[in-house]
Design a protein around this motif. Structure first.
Motif, PDB file in Angstrom:
ATOM      1  N   ILE A   1       0.834  -1.201   0.000  1.00  0.00           N
ATOM      2  CA  ILE A   1       0.000   0.000   0.000  1.00  0.00           C
ATOM      3  C   ILE A   1       0.872   1.256   0.000  1.00  0.00           C
ATOM      4  CG2 ILE A   1      -1.629   1.362   1.386  1.00  0.00           C
ATOM      5  CD1 ILE A   1      -2.863  -1.323   2.248  1.00  0.00           C
ATOM      6  N   GLU A   2       1.935   1.241   0.787  1.00  0.00           N
ATOM      7  CA  GLU A   2       2.832   2.398   0.838  1.00  0.00           C
ATOM      8  C   GLU A   2       3.493   2.653  -0.513  1.00  0.00           C
ATOM      9  OE1 GLU A   2       5.331   1.333   4.058  1.00  0.00           O
ATOM     10  OE2 GLU A   2       3.964   2.093   5.599  1.00  0.00           O
ATOM     11  N   GLU A   3       3.726   1.577  -1.281  1.00  0.00           N
ATOM     12  CA  GLU A   3       4.326   1.723  -2.604  1.00  0.00           C
ATOM     13  C   GLU A   3       3.326   2.228  -3.641  1.00  0.00           C
ATOM     14  OE1 GLU A   3       5.779  -2.126  -3.570  1.00  0.00           O
ATOM     15  OE2 GLU A   3       7.553  -2.006  -2.267  1.00  0.00           O
ATOM     16  N   LYS A   4       2.066   1.811  -3.526  1.00  0.00           N
ATOM     17  CA  LYS A   4       1.094   2.053  -4.586  1.00  0.00           C
ATOM     18  C   LYS A   4       0.152   3.216  -4.332  1.00  0.00           C
ATOM     19  CE  LYS A   4       2.291  -1.349  -7.315  1.00  0.00           C
ATOM     20  NZ  LYS A   4       2.747  -1.105  -8.708  1.00  0.00           N
ATOM     21  N   ALA A   5      -0.049   3.581  -3.075  1.00  0.00           N
ATOM     22  CA  ALA A   5      -1.011   4.638  -2.762  1.00  0.00           C
ATOM     23  C   ALA A   5      -0.286   5.917  -2.356  1.00  0.00           C
ATOM     24  CB  ALA A   5      -1.961   4.179  -1.662  1.00  0.00           C
ATOM     25  N   ASN A   6      -1.036   7.006  -2.299  1.00  0.00           N
ATOM     26  CA  ASN A   6      -0.454   8.312  -2.024  1.00  0.00           C
ATOM     27  C   ASN A   6      -1.176   9.054  -0.901  1.00  0.00           C
ATOM     28  OD1 ASN A   6       1.506   8.324  -4.162  1.00  0.00           O
ATOM     29  ND2 ASN A   6      -0.135   8.776  -5.615  1.00  0.00           N
ATOM     30  N   GLY A   7      -0.449   9.966  -0.270  1.00  0.00           N
ATOM     31  CA  GLY A   7      -1.029  10.978   0.585  1.00  0.00           C
ATOM     32  C   GLY A   7      -1.867  10.493   1.749  1.00  0.00           C
ATOM     33  N   ASN A   8      -2.917  11.276   2.051  1.00  0.00           N
ATOM     34  CA  ASN A   8      -3.796  10.966   3.174  1.00  0.00           C
ATOM     35  C   ASN A   8      -4.516   9.640   2.990  1.00  0.00           C
ATOM     36  OD1 ASN A   8      -3.174  13.363   4.527  1.00  0.00           O
ATOM     37  ND2 ASN A   8      -4.768  14.503   3.448  1.00  0.00           N
ATOM     38  N   TYR A   9      -4.824   9.322   1.738  1.00  0.00           N
ATOM     39  CA  TYR A   9      -5.484   8.049   1.452  1.00  0.00           C
ATOM     40  C   TYR A   9      -4.603   6.875   1.884  1.00  0.00           C
ATOM     41  CZ  TYR A   9      -7.569   4.293  -1.385  1.00  0.00           C
ATOM     42  OH  TYR A   9      -8.137   3.108  -1.808  1.00  0.00           O
ATOM     43  N   ARG A  10      -3.352   6.907   1.469  1.00  0.00           N
ATOM     44  CA  ARG A  10      -2.389   5.873   1.864  1.00  0.00           C
ATOM     45  C   ARG A  10      -2.262   5.798   3.385  1.00  0.00           C
ATOM     46  NH1 ARG A  10       2.767   8.295   0.518  1.00  0.00           N
ATOM     47  NH2 ARG A  10       2.233   9.416   2.430  1.00  0.00           N
ATOM     48  N   ASP A  11      -2.094   6.949   4.028  1.00  0.00           N
ATOM     49  CA  ASP A  11      -1.894   6.962   5.483  1.00  0.00           C
ATOM     50  C   ASP A  11      -3.108   6.407   6.226  1.00  0.00           C
ATOM     51  OD1 ASP A  11       0.520   8.129   4.907  1.00  0.00           O
ATOM     52  OD2 ASP A  11      -0.108  10.170   5.418  1.00  0.00           O
ATOM     53  N   PHE A  12      -4.298   6.715   5.724  1.00  0.00           N
ATOM     54  CA  PHE A  12      -5.516   6.226   6.371  1.00  0.00           C
ATOM     55  C   PHE A  12      -5.628   4.708   6.248  1.00  0.00           C
ATOM     56  CE2 PHE A  12     -10.250   5.609   6.275  1.00  0.00           C
ATOM     57  CZ  PHE A  12     -10.448   5.866   7.624  1.00  0.00           C
ATOM     58  N   LEU A  13      -5.364   4.177   5.048  1.00  0.00           N
ATOM     59  CA  LEU A  13      -5.439   2.725   4.856  1.00  0.00           C
ATOM     60  C   LEU A  13      -4.422   2.005   5.726  1.00  0.00           C
ATOM     61  CD1 LEU A  13      -5.906   2.330   0.992  1.00  0.00           C
ATOM     62  CD2 LEU A  13      -7.656   2.443   2.768  1.00  0.00           C
ATOM     63  N   VAL A  14      -3.201   2.515   5.765  1.00  0.00           N
ATOM     64  CA  VAL A  14      -2.165   1.881   6.598  1.00  0.00           C
ATOM     65  C   VAL A  14      -2.571   1.933   8.082  1.00  0.00           C
ATOM     66  CG1 VAL A  14       0.237   2.032   7.362  1.00  0.00           C
ATOM     67  CG2 VAL A  14      -0.313   2.295   4.946  1.00  0.00           C
ATOM     68  N   THR A  15      -3.161   3.038   8.498  1.00  0.00           N
ATOM     69  CA  THR A  15      -3.631   3.145   9.885  1.00  0.00           C
ATOM     70  C   THR A  15      -4.662   2.059  10.186  1.00  0.00           C
ATOM     71  OG1 THR A  15      -3.244   5.521   9.963  1.00  0.00           O
ATOM     72  CG2 THR A  15      -4.818   4.637  11.539  1.00  0.00           C
ATOM     73  N   LEU A  16      -5.579   1.827   9.255  1.00  0.00           N
ATOM     74  CA  LEU A  16      -6.628   0.831   9.493  1.00  0.00           C
ATOM     75  C   LEU A  16      -6.066  -0.586   9.607  1.00  0.00           C
ATOM     76  CD1 LEU A  16      -9.602   1.945   7.206  1.00  0.00           C
ATOM     77  CD2 LEU A  16      -9.216   2.438   9.607  1.00  0.00           C
ATOM     78  N   ILE A  17      -5.115  -0.915   8.760  1.00  0.00           N
ATOM     79  CA  ILE A  17      -4.638  -2.303   8.753  1.00  0.00           C
ATOM     80  C   ILE A  17      -3.576  -2.564   9.824  1.00  0.00           C
ATOM     81  CG2 ILE A  17      -5.164  -2.560   6.318  1.00  0.00           C
ATOM     82  CD1 ILE A  17      -2.175  -2.545   5.754  1.00  0.00           C
ATOM     83  N   THR A  18      -3.051  -1.506  10.448  1.00  0.00           N
ATOM     84  CA  THR A  18      -2.052  -1.724  11.495  1.00  0.00           C
ATOM     85  C   THR A  18      -2.642  -1.527  12.888  1.00  0.00           C
ATOM     86  OG1 THR A  18      -1.328   0.589  11.252  1.00  0.00           O
ATOM     87  CG2 THR A  18      -0.089  -1.097  10.061  1.00  0.00           C
ATOM     88  N   ARG A  19      -3.956  -1.303  12.975  1.00  0.00           N
ATOM     89  CA  ARG A  19      -4.619  -1.210  14.273  1.00  0.00           C
ATOM     90  C   ARG A  19      -4.625  -2.578  14.952  1.00  0.00           C
ATOM     91  NH1 ARG A  19      -9.543  -1.207  12.968  1.00  0.00           N
ATOM     92  NH2 ARG A  19     -10.516  -0.407  14.845  1.00  0.00           N
TER      93      ARG A  19
END
Length: 312
Positions: free
Chosen positions: A292-310
């Motif tokens: 996700i960090e490689e393929k996504a950008n910005g706030n969208y990327r950060d939000f998705l990573v936050t969800l999956i690392t909870r």
């Protein structure tokens, strides 16, 4: 050139890198923006009047990318029943290419969750999921999809071994004779897939391999996509979700396919994300977070990573 590369990267991938755009585009001078337009033909076209204009197709795509973060936040804040109801409604509007979303919701939710989505559908749209599916879908998959969204499965651990063996043979024969009769229209196939518990179906799939020599999804080709997705969602959901996520992050993915990244992460973050991450690593050899960090950008990327690392 570093300035141009940063701008191009901010627009590339899933979502946009808002911070980079502000830093690089917001502070740019006219001549820098001119150079950016000339050096990024994937975004701009020079017409017969010799000025660089946005590629209309690119503008449409960027509109989708800018709203990804907003859509993810809106879906995350929704009650899960409303979220699933709205996802089904959207899939029906978009047509056959999105019917897999209906399969996903019908087959990967618990009986109570699916019942909740059906209740929400009543409240939101003044009709039932069942009647809407039956009204909008006219192909061979209609009977199966109506049966799936109507299901209320037993969720206990008990499995009837003899019945599972018998039903494995029924499925194997139906798929083997698919050139004579489409298995998705077979009443017995529909009965088995729409009424049996998931624990029972996993045993059916085990016996299927003993009968056929292959896993059931190996015997189902692209022409049986809805049937194949049904079996995967019921019997190997974490592998199914991993595949949806990976396809969504493919560089040439269709815009509807890309939506799978938001949908799966938002709908599964509170449920089984740990298992999905493990299966993703097992299948693709890279962590979901890193991809996700490689393929996504910005706030969208950060939000998705936050969800999956909870912590689930």
């Amino acid at each position: 050139m570093a300035h141009l590369e940063a701008l191009a990267k901010a627009f590339t991938g899933l979502g946009v890198d808002e911070k980079s755009l502000i830093e690089n585009l917001g502070k740019s001078h006219p001549e820098q923006r001119t150079l950016f337009r000339k050096k990024t033909p994937q975004f701009f076209l020079e017409d017969e009047r010799s000025f660089e204009r946005w590629n209309d197709h690119c503008v449409r795509l960027l509109k989708h990318e800018f709203v990804r973060f907003k859509n993810a936040l809106v879906l995350w804040a929704m009650h899960p029943w409303e979220r699933d109801a709205r996802l089904v409604k959207e899939a029906l509007k978009k047509g056959p290419q999105s019917y897999g979303v209906i399969v996903e919701i019908a087959c990967t939710r618990s009986s109570e969750e699916l019942l909740g989505a059906r209740k929400a559908y009543h409240s939101l749209f003044d009709q039932s999921i069942e009647e809407d599916v039956a009204t909008h879908i006219h192909g061979s998959e209609r009977k199966l999809l109506v049966a799936l969204v109507s299901a209320y499965r037993y969720e206990g651990p008990k499995v009837k071994e003899d019945a599972a063996k018998s039903e494995a043979k029924i499925l194997a024969n139906a798929i083997k004779n698919g050139n004579k009769k489409n298995p998705i229209a077979d009443e017995e196939v529909i009965r088995i897939l729409s009424t049996r518990s998931k624990a029972h179906l996993k045993v059916v799939c085990k016996h299927y391999k003993e009968v056929s020599g292959n896993n059931i999804h190996e015997d189902l080709d692209a022409s049986d996509l809805i049937l194949k997705e049904t079996v995967e969602c019921l019997c190997t959901p974490h592998a199914y979700f991993s595949k949806v996520l990976d396809e969504a992050m493919s560089s040439n993915a269709h815009k509807n396919t890309k939506k799978g990244l938001t949908r799966v992460i938002v709908t599964r973050a509170d449920v089984d994300m740990k298992e999905i991450k493990e299966e993703y690593m097992n299948l693709f050899g890279v962590s979901l977070s890193k991809k996700i960090e490689e393929k996504a950008n910005g706030n969208y990327r950060d939000f998705l990573v936050t969800l999956i690392t909870r912590d689930n």
